[in-house]
Design a protein around this motif. Structure first.
Motif, short mmCIF file in Angstrom:
data_model
loop_
_atom_site.label_atom_id
_atom_site.label_comp_id
_atom_site.label_asym_id
_atom_site.label_seq_id
_atom_site.Cartn_x
_atom_site.Cartn_y
_atom_site.Cartn_z
N ALA A 73 0.83 -1.20 0.00
CA ALA A 73 0.00 0.00 0.00
C ALA A 73 0.86 1.25 0.00
O ALA A 73 0.55 2.23 -0.69
CB ALA A 73 -0.93 -0.01 1.22
N ALA A 74 1.96 1.23 0.75
CA ALA A 74 2.85 2.39 0.79
C ALA A 74 3.51 2.64 -0.56
O ALA A 74 3.85 3.78 -0.90
CB ALA A 74 3.93 2.18 1.86
N ALA A 75 3.63 1.56 -1.36
CA ALA A 75 4.21 1.71 -2.70
C ALA A 75 3.17 2.13 -3.73
O ALA A 75 3.48 2.25 -4.92
CB ALA A 75 4.86 0.40 -3.13
N GLY A 76 1.92 2.35 -3.28
CA GLY A 76 0.88 2.83 -4.17
C GLY A 76 -0.01 1.77 -4.77
O GLY A 76 -0.81 2.06 -5.66
N THR A 77 0.09 0.52 -4.29
CA THR A 77 -0.71 -0.57 -4.83
C THR A 77 -2.04 -0.66 -4.09
O THR A 77 -2.09 -0.49 -2.87
CB THR A 77 0.04 -1.91 -4.69
OG1 THR A 77 1.28 -1.82 -5.39
CG2 THR A 77 -0.77 -3.07 -5.26
N THR A 78 -3.12 -0.95 -4.81
CA THR A 78 -4.42 -1.17 -4.19
C THR A 78 -4.38 -2.46 -3.38
O THR A 78 -3.82 -3.47 -3.82
CB THR A 78 -5.52 -1.28 -5.26
OG1 THR A 78 -5.60 -0.05 -5.97
CG2 THR A 78 -6.86 -1.61 -4.65
N THR A 79 -4.96 -2.44 -2.20
CA THR A 79 -5.01 -3.63 -1.35
C THR A 79 -6.45 -3.97 -1.01
O THR A 79 -7.31 -3.10 -0.92
CB THR A 79 -4.20 -3.45 -0.05
OG1 THR A 79 -4.80 -2.42 0.75
CG2 THR A 79 -2.76 -3.09 -0.36
N VAL A 80 -6.70 -5.27 -0.80
CA VAL A 80 -8.03 -5.77 -0.46
C VAL A 80 -7.91 -6.63 0.80
O VAL A 80 -7.24 -7.65 0.79
CB VAL A 80 -8.59 -6.64 -1.61
CG1 VAL A 80 -9.97 -7.17 -1.26
CG2 VAL A 80 -8.63 -5.87 -2.93
N ASN A 81 -8.48 -6.18 1.90
CA ASN A 81 -9.13 -4.87 2.12
C ASN A 81 -8.06 -3.77 2.20
O ASN A 81 -6.87 -4.06 2.11
CB ASN A 81 -9.91 -4.89 3.43
CG ASN A 81 -11.21 -5.68 3.38
OD1 ASN A 81 -12.21 -5.21 2.91
ND2 ASN A 81 -11.17 -6.91 3.90
N ASP A 82 -8.52 -2.51 2.38
CA ASP A 82 -7.59 -1.42 2.59
C ASP A 82 -6.69 -1.75 3.78
O ASP A 82 -7.16 -2.16 4.85
CB ASP A 82 -8.38 -0.14 2.87
CG ASP A 82 -7.49 1.03 3.16
OD1 ASP A 82 -6.94 1.61 2.21
OD2 ASP A 82 -7.32 1.37 4.35
N ALA A 83 -5.38 -1.59 3.60
CA ALA A 83 -4.42 -2.02 4.62
C ALA A 83 -4.63 -1.32 5.96
O ALA A 83 -4.53 -1.93 7.02
CB ALA A 83 -3.00 -1.79 4.13
#
Length: 306
Positions: A73-83
Motif C-alpha cells: 500500500a505504501a508503494a501505491g498498490t491497491t489492497t483488499v481490504n484497505d491495509a
C-alpha cells in the motif's frame, strides 16, 4: 488483471482463498501467491509499484502478511481490504475503541499488556470473556465467571501479548455471523465458541433489518469491503463482539465467484468503504462503563428474509 494473494500457512489448503484463486484464474486473470510466513522476501522487489493491480490478504492475525500488505500500500498498490482498515480490526483492543467511537453496539472493553492487570477489573463486571487482542478462529477465548477463576487462568494467559476482557453478553448459545461481499449481506447461525455443541450446525438464517443495519454500519466504521461480523442477540438487542477482514464466507452461495467479482471490482476502483470511513470526532478510552442502552444503538425495524 494481475493479482497477488498473500496466504498464510494456516490457510494454505483452505477453500477460502484457494477457490477464489482458482475462479480468478479460470476467468483468465493472473494470480501470484505469496506465502509470507514461509518465504525469504526481498521487500523492494516484492512490493514494486505497478507490478500487480491489487494485493489480497488472507492471513492469521499477528502474522507477517499484514506488514507486507502495508508495504504494498505504501508503494501505491491497491489492497483488499484497505491495509489501514485491516489494522483497525486485527487489533481487537483498537477495534473496540474504533467501534464504540463509531456508535456500534459493542460491549465495554478492557485492555491489558500483562494478564495480572486483569485483577483490577471490578467484580461487578463478571462474568468476563477474556481473549488475546490478536486472536482469531476462536483461539484462547475464555469465559471467566469469578475473580477466583481468573486467578487460576493467569498462568495460561502468561504466554499471550495484549489481552482484552469484556463483560459476558447473555445469549442463547449461538452467534449470528454476517458476511459482507460485493455490497450484499448474508447471515448464518453457528455455535458460540463459549458454548460448544456438536449438534449445532452452521446454517443460513434470515437477516433482520436491525442486524443488517448494524452489519452495514460496520463496513463504514472500519472502512472494510469484504468482512464478517459476529453478533450476539443479547437481552438488550444485538451486540457486535468481533469483526473479521476476509473471513471464510461459509454458507454464502457461489462464494468463490462472489468474492472473485468483488476483488476485481476493488482492484479497478479502490475501496469505497475506506474512502467513506468517517474521521473520529474524539477518542474514547478502552474501558467504558456498561450502559443498558448501548446494545440498542441501531433502530429496530422488523424482519427481512434473505
Amino acid at each position: 488483471m494481475r493479482l497477488c494473494f498473500l496466504v498464510e500457512e494456516h490457510y494454505r489448503h483452505d477453500g477460502m482463498p484457494n477457490e477464489v484463486i482458482r475462479q480468478l484464474t479460470a476467468w483468465g486473470h493472473q494470480v501470484d501467491v505469496v506465502r509470507p510466513g514461509g518465504s525469504l522476501l526481498r521487500m523492494g522487489e516484492v512490493v514494486a509499484a505497478g507490478t500487480h493491480d491489487a494485493w489480497v490478504l488472507k492471513t492469521v492475525s499477528g502474522g507477517p502478511g499484514l506488514t507486507l500488505l502495508e508495504a504494498a500500500a505504501a508503494a501505491g498498490t491497491t489492497t483488499v481490504n484497505d491495509a489501514r482498515s485491516i489494522r483497525g480490526v486485527r487489533d481487537k483492543a483498537l477495534a473496540a475503541a474504533i467501534g464504540r467511537t463509531g456508535g456500534l453496539p459493542m460491549p465495554p472493553t478492557y485492555a491489558v499488556a500483562r494478564p495480572e492487570l486483569l485483577r483490577e477489573i471490578p467484580a461487578a463486571e463478571y462474568p468476563l470473556v477474556v481473549k488475546p487482542a490478536d486472536g482469531s478462529s476462536g483461539r484462547a477465548v475464555h469465559l471467566v465467571s469469578t475473580p477466583g477463576e481468573l486467578e487460576a487462568l493467569l498462568p495460561e494467559l502468561a504466554g499471550e501479548h495484549m489481552l482484552i476482557a469484556q463483560p459476558y453478553v447473555v445469549n442463547p448459545g449461538t452467534d449470528i455471523k454476517v458476511y459482507a461481499v460485493g455490497g450484499e449481506l448474508f447471515a448464518t447461525e453457528r455455535c458460540s465458541p463459549l458454548h460448544p455443541d456438536p449438534a449445532v450446525r452452521e446454517r443460513r438464517v434470515p437477516l433482520s433489518a436491525e442486524v443488517a443495519e448494524i452489519a452495514a454500519r460496520v463496513g463504514t466504521v472500519y472502512g472494510l469491503d469484504l468482512y464478517g461480523v459476529d453478533v450476539l442477540l443479547g437481552p438488550d438487542g444485538p451486540v457486535v463482539v468481533d469483526v473479521n477482514d476476509f473471513p471464510s464466507f461459509r454458507q454464502v452461495p457461489d462464494a468463490a465467484a462472489r468474492v472473485g467479482r468483488a476483488v476485481l471490482g476493488l482492484a479497478r476502483t479502490g475501496s469505497p468503504a475506506a474512502a467513506a470511513r468517517p474521521a473520529p470526532a474524539h477518542a474514547l478510552p478502552l474501558s467504558i462503563p456498561a450502559q443498558a442502552s448501548g446494545a440498542q444503538a441501531a433502530a429496530r425495524a422488523g424482519e427481512a428474509a434473505l
